[in-house]
Write an enzyme that holds these catalytic residues in place. Sequence first.
Site, PDB file in Angstrom:
ATOM      1  N   VAL A  16       0.889  -1.168   0.449  1.00 49.28           N
ATOM      2  CA  VAL A  16      -0.373  -0.236   0.117  1.00 49.28           C
ATOM      3  C   VAL A  16       1.098   1.013   0.178  1.00 49.28           C
ATOM      4  O   VAL A  16       0.275   2.104   0.040  1.00 49.28           O
ATOM      5  CB  VAL A  16      -1.017   0.014   0.936  1.00 49.28           C
ATOM      6  CG1 VAL A  16      -1.886  -0.717   0.661  1.00 49.28           C
ATOM      7  CG2 VAL A  16      -0.098   0.264   2.000  1.00 49.28           C
ATOM      8  N   GLY A  17       2.400   0.829   0.135  1.00 48.99           N
ATOM      9  CA  GLY A  17       2.968   2.165  -0.349  1.00 48.99           C
ATOM     10  C   GLY A  17       3.388   2.753   1.057  1.00 48.99           C
ATOM     11  O   GLY A  17       3.686   4.049   1.582  1.00 48.99           O
ATOM     12  N   ASP A 149       0.484 -11.191  10.324  1.00 52.36           N
ATOM     13  CA  ASP A 149       1.378 -12.169  10.312  1.00 52.36           C
ATOM     14  C   ASP A 149       1.352 -12.772  10.953  1.00 52.36           C
ATOM     15  O   ASP A 149       2.502 -12.225  11.816  1.00 52.36           O
ATOM     16  CB  ASP A 149       2.320 -11.387   9.032  1.00 52.36           C
ATOM     17  CG  ASP A 149       1.767 -11.218   7.760  1.00 52.36           C
ATOM     18  OD1 ASP A 149       0.866 -11.213   7.597  1.00 52.36           O
ATOM     19  OD2 ASP A 149       2.547 -10.099   7.357  1.00 52.36           O
ATOM     20  N   CYS A 383      25.439  -3.482 -15.009  1.00 54.37           N
ATOM     21  CA  CYS A 383      26.241  -4.427 -14.452  1.00 54.37           C
ATOM     22  C   CYS A 383      26.222  -5.502 -15.584  1.00 54.37           C
ATOM     23  O   CYS A 383      26.851  -5.729 -16.802  1.00 54.37           O
ATOM     24  CB  CYS A 383      25.611  -4.813 -13.301  1.00 54.37           C
ATOM     25  SG  CYS A 383      26.553  -5.911 -12.586  1.00 54.37           S
ATOM     26  N   GLU A 407      29.736 -17.027 -17.187  1.00 53.40           N
ATOM     27  CA  GLU A 407      28.844 -17.264 -16.519  1.00 53.40           C
ATOM     28  C   GLU A 407      27.272 -17.990 -16.935  1.00 53.40           C
ATOM     29  O   GLU A 407      27.151 -18.923 -16.525  1.00 53.40           O
ATOM     30  CB  GLU A 407      27.636 -16.276 -15.598  1.00 53.40           C
ATOM     31  CG  GLU A 407      27.183 -16.281 -14.783  1.00 53.40           C
ATOM     32  CD  GLU A 407      26.100 -14.745 -14.966  1.00 53.40           C
ATOM     33  OE1 GLU A 407      26.412 -14.024 -14.918  1.00 53.40           O
ATOM     34  OE2 GLU A 407      25.534 -14.884 -13.697  1.00 53.40           O
ATOM     35  N   HIS A 509      26.137  -0.582 -10.797  1.00 49.70           N
ATOM     36  CA  HIS A 509      25.010   0.608 -10.866  1.00 49.70           C
ATOM     37  C   HIS A 509      24.163   1.595 -10.716  1.00 49.70           C
ATOM     38  O   HIS A 509      24.490   2.159  -9.388  1.00 49.70           O
ATOM     39  CB  HIS A 509      23.815  -0.786  -9.904  1.00 49.70           C
ATOM     40  CG  HIS A 509      23.796  -1.701 -10.400  1.00 49.70           C
ATOM     41  ND1 HIS A 509      22.696  -2.575 -10.996  1.00 49.70           N
ATOM     42  CD2 HIS A 509      24.451  -3.131  -9.725  1.00 49.70           C
ATOM     43  CE1 HIS A 509      23.227  -3.577 -10.998  1.00 49.70           C
ATOM     44  NE2 HIS A 509      23.773  -3.905 -10.417  1.00 49.70           N
ATOM     45  N   GLU A 511      22.086   3.780 -10.956  1.00 45.82           N
ATOM     46  CA  GLU A 511      20.860   3.586 -10.809  1.00 45.82           C
ATOM     47  C   GLU A 511      20.370   3.950  -9.236  1.00 45.82           C
ATOM     48  O   GLU A 511      19.619   4.510  -8.762  1.00 45.82           O
ATOM     49  CB  GLU A 511      19.890   2.846 -11.199  1.00 45.82           C
ATOM     50  CG  GLU A 511      20.275   1.458 -10.673  1.00 45.82           C
ATOM     51  CD  GLU A 511      20.546   0.850 -12.059  1.00 45.82           C
ATOM     52  OE1 GLU A 511      21.474   1.139 -12.080  1.00 45.82           O
ATOM     53  OE2 GLU A 511      20.220  -1.051 -11.316  1.00 45.82           O
TER      54      GLU A 511
HETATM   55  N1  GLN Z   1      25.334 -11.872 -13.232  1.00 39.58           N
HETATM   56  C1  GLN Z   1      26.451 -10.146 -13.430  1.00 39.58           C
HETATM   57  C2  GLN Z   1      27.326 -10.532 -12.387  1.00 39.58           C
HETATM   58  O1  GLN Z   1      27.612 -11.203 -11.398  1.00 39.58           O
HETATM   59  C3  GLN Z   1      25.839  -9.480 -13.329  1.00 39.58           C
HETATM   60  C4  GLN Z   1      25.446  -8.676 -12.175  1.00 39.58           C
HETATM   61  C5  GLN Z   1      24.579  -8.012 -12.006  1.00 39.58           C
HETATM   62  O2  GLN Z   1      23.503  -7.407 -13.264  1.00 39.58           O
HETATM   63  N2  GLN Z   1      24.137  -7.625 -11.082  1.00 39.58           N
HETATM   64  O3  GLN Z   1      28.438 -10.483 -12.999  1.00 39.58           O
END
Ligand code: GLN
Length: 536
Positions: A16-17, A149, A383, A407, A509, A511
């Site tokens: 609900v924010g 809960d 990433c 990977e 990242h 962001e």
């Molecule tokens: N899977 C990739 C790694 O571990 C990228 C990880 C991600 O995008 N956060 O390096």
Amino acid sequence: MTTKYIFFTGGVVSSVGKGVTAAALGRTLKERGFNVAVQKLDPYINVDPGTMSPYQHGEVFVLDDGAETDLDLGHYERFIDIRATRVSNFTAGQVYNEIITKERKGDYLGGTIQVIPHITNEIKRRISLVAEKSNPDIVLCEVGGTVGDIESQPFLESLRQLRSEVGRENVLFVHVTWLPYIGATHELKTKPTQHSVAALRSIGISPNIIIARSDHPVAKDLCDKIALFCDVDRNAVVPMVTSKVLYEIPLLLEKTGLPDYVLGMLKLEPRKKPDYREWEQIVDRVNTPKPSVKIALVGKYVELEDAYISVREAIKHAALEAGVEAEIDWIHSADLERDKNLEKLQDAHGIIVPGGFGSRGTEGKIMAARFARENKIPYLGLCLGMQLMCIEFARNVLGYEDANSSEFNRASTHPVIDLMNDQRSITDMGGTMRLGLYPCMLKSGTLAAKAYGSDKIEERHRHRWEFNNTYREEFEKAGMVFSGLSPDGKLVEISEIADHPYMVGSQFHPEFLSRPNRPHPLFVGFLKAIAKHANK
Ligand code: GLN
């Protein structure tokens, strides 16, 4: 001054924010000159969300110190403009882990370990760490989940105890609930709220404030009814209708008078007059019509926008700066891969490939990166999005057909993305990636250096794989620029394509550090390139 606590509980339903509401209230208190700290308590048994599927949990928000935390920490950082630390999020799993480890060491020899007092004491100890760490005036502390809960009971009991320990005048309980709307009769219902407050009171907590969330306007008499049946002051029932503009919520809260009511209850005098000029400007800019641009976000978990919540917000922040309306087209990478068809990308003005793990959909993302490179469409790789951009380059520019990340294909003869050296001996999955803030040096004259306007930056990371340095020279000769490197030069942090308006990938990242009033440079660069591209 004694630290004051405002605890947020959730009623009726989740989502609900609660986090946004707490974050927005935090902003209004900061505007009054208080030093505000935040905390989110998650009653689930996982030690942290790092190993949970984004479908279950949404995004994992990474802090400076490398803590992998709940996405609400992102709301707190963006709204209050703070940098949180590890103590700001803990789970039942961490609490039990601590107690069981001590028990095995023999710390309680002879004793029976119980939820009360052992688990509850540990919860209280962890709550007190926030005040110890930064000595805030006010701690905003949110309990995940919904009252009722089973798993949140020890948490609520801890808060109840804490209230008498730190003094009633220093603690407020805010209950955030949902008013369902009955379409047939066109009315909002308060009964579920009454029941959830009754459940809260049965464990000894009477909320001081009720925030009534709804998608429809909440009439005054409905608030009065809630006040009467839930035993709170009339002006302590605050209606919060879902807002189209997220960053308007602090301003809306301000209009309800809640911030001053909160201070009154905590016996605090405002230290300064709030100044919302910056926020008002943000909201004005959001509401001003702008030319619209389309951004294709090619991801693996696009069914759930919460999985990319910081990316979405960073796009919005940068779009305001670039003066465009960003429309995000959520594209499932596995669909591109299955249909071998890029029609969905045809009208995109820009493409983002966000972070991710595991091979599902990676070929679709590689197709998207190729499309962006060949058609000179602005591209931002975050990433994994940076790693895939390098794999695409290796396959289609250098001609290494089976280039991949180890990977996804351990047998690739060209593992252009490979496991970091210090990751090779790691077997535990939880909290073992390269996590948190690391410095990065930028190469002057590059898109990245221009975007940041600086030569040294620090960004938040979460990865195990990296660009394989064996291939660095070859890539550079063919037109890839490694514009950001770790200070020792050993790790590629940013790569970009030389002959392209804006094709940039970051191993970190960006962001997580974007703010509504301080959009992230890499996103701004991307959005500005899009605005230019869209004009053509
Ligand atoms: N899977 C990739 C790694 O571990 C990228 C990880 C991600 O995008 N956060 O390096």
